[in-house]
Enzyme design. Structure first.
Site, PDB file in Angstrom:
ATOM      1  CB  CYS A  87      -0.953  -0.003   1.197  1.00 43.13           C
ATOM      2  SG  CYS A  87      -2.160  -1.342   1.148  1.00 43.13           S
ATOM      3  CG  HIS A 357      -6.389   1.944   0.021  1.00 42.00           C
ATOM      4  ND1 HIS A 357      -5.219   2.507  -0.424  1.00 42.00           N
ATOM      5  CD2 HIS A 357      -6.032   0.853   0.770  1.00 42.00           C
ATOM      6  CE1 HIS A 357      -4.194   1.798   0.040  1.00 42.00           C
ATOM      7  NE2 HIS A 357      -4.664   0.792   0.750  1.00 42.00           N
TER       8      HIS A 357
END
Length: 418
Positions: A87, A357
């Site tokens: 991430c 996201h």
């Protein structure tokens, strides 16, 4: 090696579930916007870093994704590096771009992140996150999470590792339960973070979800992994972002750019440590190095974007970044300090919880948002008088914390360095 680094162009797409948009199209939208923002052309880019996590698994683009999507934008013949760092992939691409222009390897470098994460088969999308830890030690990870919950007196979650959610929701849930037991964090304080971020997203036209939620509505929403409810968790989505950086030589070639200073950008990996060794915690080490490099402290930060994959993630990082004392992140959020108009607005974009996201783009979306804040271009979500901004982006999980963390400090209106 100590030359200044400037952000001169930013661009990003909305985040959402875009079944008909290709990785090429998302990338093109973000890159063209960043180049136009800087008054630059693709031919002026001397180095590019392309961040992506899911294309190999979901689209079958196992290799050279950056070369594939950037060629048609006139970015070819120069070094193009493909970046994967969970991430934190996008912030890693940004760190690499800054390193290249700071060293003089290039006068102008582009960091791009793009992701086609949404799939009609949600379990397939969630499987991507299953590679964010040591897959040969999955049993050890699950045992650690059970120990955290057990130490807090919480029952085992029968839905743990469900194919209908990311394993990282179970990780955050266990960390949250442990924080509740040790420091008195409440579920209502978690809901206050989520309600605040969703309120911010109402003012962001690029956010995946723009509905306001009250604290009571957040608490009453569908449970994901106790104590986390649906609006406390980041959704799966698609999107792209691009940031163009340069050194002083590159800046002289861009007559129309509105530069923002990169005061510091620190990328670190985790260390073996005991849970109580908080000074060795990954975000804490990255933050201290960034503050030292910029010559400022947490008290100087006016606005921040942090990695709130869940509401607890924001509380955890707020403490690690030194914005409040350890164990007081929930109280700090509940006080209103982190809301727009508070003493330190956090995630005014809506954060991952509502902005979305798209893994390989997230870190650059944070940088783009903060660049707009420092330029005074954020419209109704503008933080008044913002001069110093902080971005925190983490990824993966090894042993008891993230595998990688990046903390970036940006400044506006400072003395330009030669």
């Amino acid at each position: 090696m100590n030359s200044a680094v400037y952000i001169v162009g930013v661009g990003m797409t909305p985040t959402g579930k875009f079944a008909d948009a290709t990785l090429h199209q998302l990338t093109a939208t973000a890159v063209r916007a960043a180049l136009a923002d800087a008054g630059a052309t693709g031919a002026q880019v001397q180095m590019a870093y392309f961040s992506n996590v899911a294309a190999s698994y979901l689209q079958g683009q196992h290799m050279v994704a950056g070369q594939v999507v950037l060629r048609e934008l006139g970015i070819a013949g120069v070094p193009i590096v493909n970046v994967e760092n969970a991430c934190a992939s996008a912030s890693t691409a940004f760190w690499l771009a800054c390193q290249s222009v700071r060293s003089g390897s290039a006068d102008m470098a582009l960091a791009v992140g793009a992701e086609k994460l949404y799939d009609a088969n949600k379990s397939k999308s969630f499987e991507i996150f299953g590679g964010g830890f040591d897959v040969t030690r999955q049993g050890e990870l699950l045992a650690y999470l059970e120990r955290l919950k057990g130490a807090a007196g919480a029952p085992a979650d029968p839905a743990a590792s469900s194919p209908q959610r990311s394993v990282f929701m179970d990780i955050y849930a266990a960390l949250a339960v442990n924080h509740m037991q040790r420091h008195g964090l409440t579920q209502r304080q978690l809901a206050a973070v989520a309600a605040k971020n969703h309120a911010h997203s109402v003012h962001n036209p690029l956010a995946q979800y723009r509905d306001a939620w009250s604290i009571d509505e957040v608490l009453a929403a569908r449970a994901i992994a106790d104590p986390l409810t649906l609006p406390m968790c980041a959704p799966i989505g698609d999107g792209a972002a691009a940031v163009l950086v340069c050194n002083a030589a590159g800046l002289r070639r861009l007559s129309g750019a509105a530069p923002v200073d990169v005061l510091a950008c620190q990328l670190v990996s985790g260390l073996p440590r005991h849970d109580d060794d908080v000074d060795l915690a990954i975000t804490r080490r990255a933050a201290l190095a960034a503050y030292e490099g910029a010559g400022i402290g947490p008290e100087d930060v006016d606005v921040a974007e942090v990695h709130d994959a869940t509401a607890f993630g924001e509380i955890l990082q707020t403490e690690a970044l030194g914005f409040c004392a350890r164990g007081e992140g929930g109280v700090f959020a509940e006080s209103g300090a982190t809301a727009l108009g508070g003493s330190l607005p956090i995630n005014v974009s809506g954060g991952l919880e509502s902005k979305g996201h798209p893994i390989g783009a997230t870190g650059l979306m944070q940088i783009a948002e903060l660049t707009q804040q420092l330029r005074g271009q954020a419209g109704p979500r503008q933080v008044a008088g913002a001069r110093v901004a902080l971005a925190e982006n983490g990824g993966g999980f090894i042993e008891n914390e993230e595998a990688v963390a990046c903390v970036t400090l940006l400044g506006a209106g400072r003395q330009r360095r030669a």
